[in-house]
Design a protein around this motif. Sequence first.
Motif, mmCIF file in Angstrom:
data_model
loop_
_atom_site.group_PDB
_atom_site.id
_atom_site.type_symbol
_atom_site.label_atom_id
_atom_site.label_comp_id
_atom_site.label_asym_id
_atom_site.label_seq_id
_atom_site.Cartn_x
_atom_site.Cartn_y
_atom_site.Cartn_z
ATOM 1 N N SER A 17 -32.636 34.732 34.849
ATOM 2 C CA SER A 17 -32.227 33.586 34.029
ATOM 3 C C SER A 17 -33.401 33.102 33.200
ATOM 4 C CB SER A 17 -31.727 32.447 34.930
ATOM 5 O OG SER A 17 -32.752 32.041 35.806
ATOM 6 N N ASP A 18 -33.098 32.602 31.997
ATOM 7 C CA ASP A 18 -34.161 31.966 31.221
ATOM 8 C C ASP A 18 -34.284 30.519 31.690
ATOM 9 O OD1 ASP A 18 -32.001 30.658 29.900
ATOM 10 O OD2 ASP A 18 -33.285 30.361 28.170
ATOM 11 N N THR A 19 -35.135 29.744 31.035
ATOM 12 C CA THR A 19 -35.396 28.384 31.523
ATOM 13 C C THR A 19 -35.334 27.355 30.406
ATOM 14 O OG1 THR A 19 -37.719 28.810 31.190
ATOM 15 C CG2 THR A 19 -36.898 29.066 33.434
ATOM 16 N N LEU A 188 -32.993 30.654 19.248
ATOM 17 C CA LEU A 188 -34.047 29.705 19.616
ATOM 18 C C LEU A 188 -33.765 29.000 20.929
ATOM 19 C CD1 LEU A 188 -34.822 27.810 16.300
ATOM 20 C CD2 LEU A 188 -36.263 29.460 17.499
ATOM 21 N N GLY A 189 -32.492 28.978 21.352
ATOM 22 C CA GLY A 189 -32.110 28.263 22.564
ATOM 23 C C GLY A 189 -32.321 29.060 23.837
ATOM 24 N N VAL A 190 -32.898 30.253 23.715
ATOM 25 C CA VAL A 190 -33.196 31.071 24.893
ATOM 26 C C VAL A 190 -34.686 31.411 24.821
ATOM 27 C CG1 VAL A 190 -32.707 33.228 26.119
ATOM 28 C CG2 VAL A 190 -30.884 32.085 24.846
ATOM 29 N N ASP A 191 -35.419 31.192 25.907
ATOM 30 C CA ASP A 191 -36.847 31.509 25.834
ATOM 31 C C ASP A 191 -37.452 31.694 27.219
ATOM 32 O OD1 ASP A 191 -39.165 32.147 24.543
ATOM 33 O OD2 ASP A 191 -39.600 30.132 23.817
ATOM 34 N N LEU A 192 -38.639 32.302 27.224
ATOM 35 C CA LEU A 192 -39.458 32.380 28.416
ATOM 36 C C LEU A 192 -39.833 30.965 28.842
ATOM 37 C CD1 LEU A 192 -41.758 35.076 26.890
ATOM 38 C CD2 LEU A 192 -40.322 35.508 28.863
ATOM 39 N N PRO A 193 -40.249 30.725 30.074
ATOM 40 C CA PRO A 193 -40.315 31.670 31.186
ATOM 41 C C PRO A 193 -38.939 32.157 31.653
ATOM 42 C CG PRO A 193 -41.528 29.638 31.670
ATOM 43 C CD PRO A 193 -40.761 29.414 30.426
ATOM 44 N N ASP A 213 -43.882 34.472 32.729
ATOM 45 C CA ASP A 213 -44.302 33.337 31.900
ATOM 46 C C ASP A 213 -44.439 33.724 30.433
ATOM 47 O OD1 ASP A 213 -44.787 30.573 32.350
ATOM 48 O OD2 ASP A 213 -45.820 31.181 34.200
ATOM 49 N N THR A 214 -44.607 32.694 29.609
ATOM 50 C CA THR A 214 -44.685 32.917 28.159
ATOM 51 C C THR A 214 -45.808 33.872 27.767
ATOM 52 O OG1 THR A 214 -45.851 30.809 28.153
ATOM 53 C CG2 THR A 214 -43.619 30.803 27.303
ATOM 54 N N ASP A 215 -46.873 33.902 28.556
ATOM 55 C CA ASP A 215 -47.997 34.769 28.179
ATOM 56 C C ASP A 215 -48.033 36.036 29.028
ATOM 57 O OD1 ASP A 215 -48.520 33.558 30.537
ATOM 58 O OD2 ASP A 215 -50.558 32.910 30.048
ATOM 59 N N ASP A 216 -46.906 36.405 29.639
ATOM 60 C CA ASP A 216 -46.860 37.584 30.506
ATOM 61 C C ASP A 216 -47.185 38.845 29.703
ATOM 62 O OD1 ASP A 216 -45.693 38.532 33.326
ATOM 63 O OD2 ASP A 216 -45.004 39.942 31.788
ATOM 64 N N PRO A 217 -48.236 39.576 30.089
ATOM 65 C CA PRO A 217 -48.617 40.747 29.284
ATOM 66 C C PRO A 217 -47.573 41.855 29.330
ATOM 67 C CG PRO A 217 -49.997 40.572 31.263
ATOM 68 C CD PRO A 217 -49.140 39.347 31.226
#
Lengths: 244, 244
Positions: A17-19, A188-193, A213-217
């Motif tokens: 699931s996104d958050t 735009l309504g779906v995003d990390l984490p 997370d947003t910066d997950d390599p």
Amino acid sequence: MTYCVGLKLDKGILFMSDTRTNAGVDNISVFRKMVTWEKPGERVITVMTAGNLATTQAVISLLDEHGKAPEDRAVSVLEEPSMFRIARLVGETLRDVIRKQAGNDQSPNTFNATMIVGGQVAGAEPRLFLIYPEGNFIEASQDTPFFQIGETKYGRPILVRAYDRGMSFEEAAKLLLVSFDSTIKANLGVDLPIDYMAYEKDSFKIGEQGRIDTDDPYFGNVSVKWGEALRLAFSSLPDFKFKS
Amino acid sequence: MTYCVGLKLDKGILFMSDTRTNAGVDNISVFRKMVTWEKPGERVITVMTAGNLATTQAVISLLDEHGKAPEDRAVSVLEEPSMFRIARLVGETLRDVIRKQAGNDQSPNTFNATMIVGGQVAGAEPRLFLIYPEGNFIEASQDTPFFQIGETKYGRPILVRAYDRGMSFEEAAKLLLVSFDSTIKANLGVDLPIDYMAYEKDSFKIGEQGRIDTDDPYFGNVSVKWGEALRLAFSSLPDFKFKS
């Protein structure tokens, strides 16, 4: 908007699931949309939610018996005798919350939500359900082995094309991340984490779980590589010729 | 439902549209959703339509001046001095038809339609517009070089990933066919045959055009190969590892 997928595999069920939640584009937040209840050795139940956040949080709180004092709580999803009964309980709770919040409002859809419920109760197979705002539900089968809720369209073609029920959890997680990447790129309504949990069949305990997370390599790498791989796949197709 | 795409390229504009219309799943038909007007050496105008079929047919008939005797017709899109004025004419015609059909109906959305208008008038560059039911419109730019109408989501990720304005018409047609294939696989309301027209910049005549039929061997081949190529692309991605 939201994007959640529950994927049935021979090995068990993978939830992702996104958050992101948003009320307009200038009011965005991070909320967890996946909740798991566990009675080790006996059952694991996961619920993922899409739709009105007040509705979904109320449903989860009711299932968790937050209305009672901590010592009196008997979490109802841990008491029901089967996955079917759990799905029915979640559906009825959802329907009641929506009806109550809507009241005599002429646009009850505002309060709508849908949910994915999956897991296993000892003595039966793992099962996966999609719960509608009306409280009724359907179950995943051989033919329809996964459910999506929220913004389902952008990420669907790759699931339809590459899903295979014999996949390992790692392969299935990779597949879902590609599907999430396509969705995030378009909405735009779906995003990390991104949250995930892999329930292994007959383990009766919470399996691999975590947050990307947003910066997950790895995710960044997959996103770039998938763009390249798609272009390569595209150029490998036979050339089109105009008929004239 | 419907799926149409207008794609701006350095070489010109490629138009592609499906032909399925449906009113419920038990009332389906084949209708052409692409119309092209040509004044050789001076202009070519193509309109593609999505939405209420009575609305879109009325708009096309009005643009074509079907209300007049054949000898009195002066097709208005062939008279306007610029693409901008043509877009405005189409938009106003569309808005007026919707308003008239809706009357005092409380749900005017029933009669809604959207349109893609593209082409070139001598003395100016090719231009591509998306027309809204309200009659207003936006133009394609460097940043947004294509417009989709109808069922746009399933086929969008591959367009976003593989489009390149330097493409040949053949490559662009292949790209759109992949995008159509993903859409057809997911939505019963979009189906073959598919119509296309490639307008070559500064040619001022109708370019390559044709219909890809339900039994088209190239389309069938691309559909199968694309499934294989996607699975291959997917397996080429780096493996996911659980963190624990």
